[in-house]
Design an enzyme around this catalytic site. Structure first.
Site, PDB file in Angstrom:
ATOM      1  N   SER A  26      -0.122   1.574   6.517  1.00  0.00           N
ATOM      2  CA  SER A  26       0.143   0.097   6.578  1.00  0.00           C
ATOM      3  C   SER A  26      -1.309   0.210   8.037  1.00  0.00           C
ATOM      4  O   SER A  26      -2.007  -0.786   8.537  1.00  0.00           O
ATOM      5  CB  SER A  26       1.541  -0.445   7.560  1.00  0.00           C
ATOM      6  OG  SER A  26       1.894  -1.059   6.204  1.00  0.00           O
ATOM      7  N   ARG A  30      -5.105  -0.840   9.350  1.00  0.00           N
ATOM      8  CA  ARG A  30      -5.243  -1.346  10.393  1.00  0.00           C
ATOM      9  C   ARG A  30      -5.733  -0.856  11.365  1.00  0.00           C
ATOM     10  O   ARG A  30      -7.103  -1.603  12.124  1.00  0.00           O
ATOM     11  CB  ARG A  30      -4.320  -2.005  10.910  1.00  0.00           C
ATOM     12  CG  ARG A  30      -2.948  -2.675  10.330  1.00  0.00           C
ATOM     13  CD  ARG A  30      -1.730  -2.843  10.761  1.00  0.00           C
ATOM     14  NE  ARG A  30      -1.286  -4.279  10.671  1.00  0.00           N
ATOM     15  CZ  ARG A  30      -0.827  -4.462   8.897  1.00  0.00           C
ATOM     16  NH1 ARG A  30      -0.429  -3.394   8.179  1.00  0.00           N
ATOM     17  NH2 ARG A  30       0.560  -4.954   8.753  1.00  0.00           N
ATOM     18  N   GLY A  99      -3.096  -4.644  -1.869  1.00  0.00           N
ATOM     19  CA  GLY A  99      -2.968  -5.971  -1.192  1.00  0.00           C
ATOM     20  C   GLY A  99      -2.491  -6.046   0.498  1.00  0.00           C
ATOM     21  O   GLY A  99      -3.446  -7.572   1.403  1.00  0.00           O
ATOM     22  N   ARG A 127      -1.559 -11.569  -8.103  1.00  0.00           N
ATOM     23  CA  ARG A 127      -0.530 -11.106  -6.519  1.00  0.00           C
ATOM     24  C   ARG A 127      -1.280 -12.350  -6.328  1.00  0.00           C
ATOM     25  O   ARG A 127      -2.437 -13.054  -5.635  1.00  0.00           O
ATOM     26  CB  ARG A 127      -0.941  -9.996  -5.642  1.00  0.00           C
ATOM     27  CG  ARG A 127       0.235  -8.855  -6.351  1.00  0.00           C
ATOM     28  CD  ARG A 127       0.340  -7.768  -5.810  1.00  0.00           C
ATOM     29  NE  ARG A 127       0.465  -7.812  -4.486  1.00  0.00           N
ATOM     30  CZ  ARG A 127       1.067  -6.964  -3.569  1.00  0.00           C
ATOM     31  NH1 ARG A 127       0.177  -6.335  -3.657  1.00  0.00           N
ATOM     32  NH2 ARG A 127       1.621  -7.364  -3.072  1.00  0.00           N
ATOM     33  N   SER A 176       6.246 -12.290   6.209  1.00  0.00           N
ATOM     34  CA  SER A 176       5.256 -11.486   6.130  1.00  0.00           C
ATOM     35  C   SER A 176       4.053 -10.133   6.834  1.00  0.00           C
ATOM     36  O   SER A 176       3.837 -11.252   7.500  1.00  0.00           O
ATOM     37  CB  SER A 176       4.246 -11.965   5.005  1.00  0.00           C
ATOM     38  OG  SER A 176       2.599 -11.502   4.537  1.00  0.00           O
ATOM     39  N   GLN A 178       1.268  -9.151   6.067  1.00  0.00           N
ATOM     40  CA  GLN A 178       0.688  -9.313   5.547  1.00  0.00           C
ATOM     41  C   GLN A 178      -1.128 -10.782   5.902  1.00  0.00           C
ATOM     42  O   GLN A 178      -1.778 -11.206   6.366  1.00  0.00           O
ATOM     43  CB  GLN A 178       0.296  -9.188   4.086  1.00  0.00           C
ATOM     44  CG  GLN A 178       0.162  -7.758   3.976  1.00  0.00           C
ATOM     45  CD  GLN A 178       0.619  -7.276   2.307  1.00  0.00           C
ATOM     46  OE1 GLN A 178       0.418  -8.511   1.322  1.00  0.00           O
ATOM     47  NE2 GLN A 178      -0.064  -6.295   1.896  1.00  0.00           N
ATOM     48  N   ASP A 329       9.451  -2.722   1.156  1.00  0.00           N
ATOM     49  CA  ASP A 329       9.068  -1.403   0.153  1.00  0.00           C
ATOM     50  C   ASP A 329      10.280  -0.008  -0.521  1.00  0.00           C
ATOM     51  O   ASP A 329       9.445   0.478  -1.208  1.00  0.00           O
ATOM     52  CB  ASP A 329       7.708  -0.970   0.851  1.00  0.00           C
ATOM     53  CG  ASP A 329       6.548  -1.978   0.769  1.00  0.00           C
ATOM     54  OD1 ASP A 329       6.682  -2.968   0.312  1.00  0.00           O
ATOM     55  OD2 ASP A 329       5.264  -1.250   1.699  1.00  0.00           O
ATOM     56  N   LYS A 356       4.996  -8.071  -5.255  1.00  0.00           N
ATOM     57  CA  LYS A 356       4.417  -6.622  -4.967  1.00  0.00           C
ATOM     58  C   LYS A 356       3.790  -6.626  -6.286  1.00  0.00           C
ATOM     59  O   LYS A 356       3.361  -6.815  -6.780  1.00  0.00           O
ATOM     60  CB  LYS A 356       5.133  -5.794  -4.566  1.00  0.00           C
ATOM     61  CG  LYS A 356       6.216  -6.509  -3.666  1.00  0.00           C
ATOM     62  CD  LYS A 356       6.005  -6.681  -2.119  1.00  0.00           C
ATOM     63  CE  LYS A 356       6.505  -6.966  -0.883  1.00  0.00           C
ATOM     64  NZ  LYS A 356       5.740  -6.631   0.343  1.00  0.00           N
TER      65      LYS A 356
END
Ligand code: S3P
Length: 450
Positions: A26, A30, A99, A127, A176, A178, A329, A356
């Site tokens: 993650s 970023r 994703g 997705r 979320s 995301q 996750d 997912k």
């Protein structure tokens, strides 16, 4: 396209030693995107070099950001182009299986004057994307799906950004990171304040990293428990170096493997301890895990610690639904731990697992049953009954899902008969060194002869 690979995993008498897991996925995504939107050069250390992150890196280059990779020094240098400096790419941006890559980039593009088409592999193309593009459309971006995918909101999607974006106040139905991060990245180039609220706090790496780059970002909890983020627009991101902590979601596989195999004793140094990422550790300790965290410290603005785990007798528990976002996750590998626990483990509030990389509730239920574990699958929960012996002796179709693949390879370590897993090449999306690291500590993961 990665070459198809089947791996088998057989009984392991114990895992021992120091296992250094790779950088956080993650935070790696970023760091590339946010550094690319800053002014000046950012040096990133500890970046995860996995397929997913490399897809984001390629996409950033296609958008006109210069990225130099010094493999020897393990430093990535990103020359940022500012919050509206991306170019329209000539070719579609192919985010592969990622994703996080595709959704965060949608946000970054939505607030800039360019047009880009985004695509992905078969798993990513199934997705849901409307949860991201709906708020981005409200911020002024133009969104185009293929007519046949319009209702479902499936990739490929073409986005023309708004310059400037419109400030938005948005409440999400699901916690979320995301969705939240996509809106925040678009909001960087809005004339005004962007406000997002989510039902519970999801991982807040975007908030922390944007603050690190000098953006005004506030977080607070509302009286009803919702988490709210307020971000000031017309932001001016100043390049700052980044140190990526090691990934707690990758560490999770080694932690559970050590807990369930006999005579294990391992240490995982410098793993990320962000409270929004360590729900699995809390849960395993409640189940009776002999696990402690030493040397807790801040590295590059993120908390990290050294995790020490030994073989343990686990007990089944009910995992509070409110904890789901902090271990979203980790449910596949938790259900492996639950299969070896005494009694029943109930995991409610996990409907998000169905969208997912694959439907993780269905795939774990199906695979565990094939290995001799009794489970109860409901639309938003999974219940696993711990077994005295796991029979194994089956082949799991991992459905292009790295975490399903790694979970069943860990289950193979305690099964009476070998567990084989198809399409394990997807493990390279998040944890390319998984098999070699586990084998180095004592596991038996190998490519079976055909
Ligand atoms: C991620 C957020 C989570 C997680 C994913 C990585 C991120 O997804 O499942 O693997 O880096 O923001 P959601 O935000 O959709 O829950």
């Amino acid at each position: 396209m990665l070459k198809k690979q089947t791996l088998a995993s057989s009984f392991t008498s114990g895992l021992n030693g120091i296992l250094t897991v790779p950088g956080d996925k993650s935070i790696s995504h970023r760091s590339l995107i946010i550094a690319g939107m800053a002014i000046g050069q950012t040096e990133i250390r500890g970046l995860l070099r996995s397929e997913d992150v490399l897809s984001t890196l390629c996409a950033m280059r296609q958008l006109g950001v210069t990225i130099e990779d010094d493999l020897d020094k393990n430093v990535i240098a990103v020359k940022g182009v500012g919050i509206c400096g991306f170019n329209s790419p000539e070719k579609p941006l192919d985010l592969g299986n990622s994703g996080t890559g595709v959704r965060l980039l949608m946000g970054a593009i939505a607030g800039q004057p360019l047009t880009a088409r985004l695509t992905g592999d078969a798993s990513l193309s199934a997705r849901p994307m409307k949860r991201i593009t709906d708020p981005l459309q409200q911020m002024g971006a133009q969104i185009g799906y293929l007519p046949k995918n319009e209702g479902k909101g499936l990739l490929p999607v073409t986005i023309t950004g708004a310059n400037p974006a419109l400030p938005l106040s948005y409440s999400t139905q699901v916690a979320s990171a995301q969705i939240k991060s996509a809106i925040m990245l678009a909001g960087l180039n809005a004339r005004g304040v962007t406000i997002i609220s989510e039902p519970h706090i999801s991982r807040d790496h975007t908030e922390s990293m944007l603050r690190h780059f000098g953006v005004e970002v506030e977080q607070r909890f509302l009286t009803d428990g919702r988490h709210q983020v307020t971000l000031a627009g017309e932001a001016n991101l100043k390049a700052k170096n980044i140190l990526v902590p090691r990934d707690p979601s990758s560490a999770a596989f080694a932690i559970v493997a050590a807990l369930i195999t006999p005579e294990s004793d391992i240490t995982l140094p410098a793993v990320g301890m962000n409270p929004q990422r360590i729900g699995l550790i809390t849960t395993l300790i409640e189940m009776g895990a002999d696990l402690d965290i030493a040397n807790e410290r801040l590295e590059g603005g993120e908390p990290v610690g050294d995790i020490h785990v030994r073989s343990s007798k686990l007990n089944g528990i009910e995992v509070p639904a409110i904890r789901a976002a902090s271990m979203i996750d980790e449910y596949p590998i938790l259900s492996v731990a639950a299969s070896c626990a005494q009694g029943r483990t109930y995991m409610p509030g996990i409907a998000e697992l169905r969208v997912k990389e694959t439907d993780r509730i269905a795939e774990m239920a199906r695979g565990l049953e094939a290995c001799g574990v009794s489970v109860d699958e409901q639309p938003d929960s999974l219940t696993v009954d711990g077994q005295k012996q796991i029979t194994g002796g089956t082949t799991i179709a991992s459905q292009h899902d790295h975490r399903i693949a790694m979970s069943f390879l860990v289950l193979g370590m305690v099964s009476q008969q070998t567990v084989s897993v198809m399409n394990t090449e997807t493990i390279a999306t998040s944890f390319p060194q998984f098999a070699s690291l586990m084998n180095g500590a004592g596991a038996n993961i190998y490519a079976p002869e055909v």
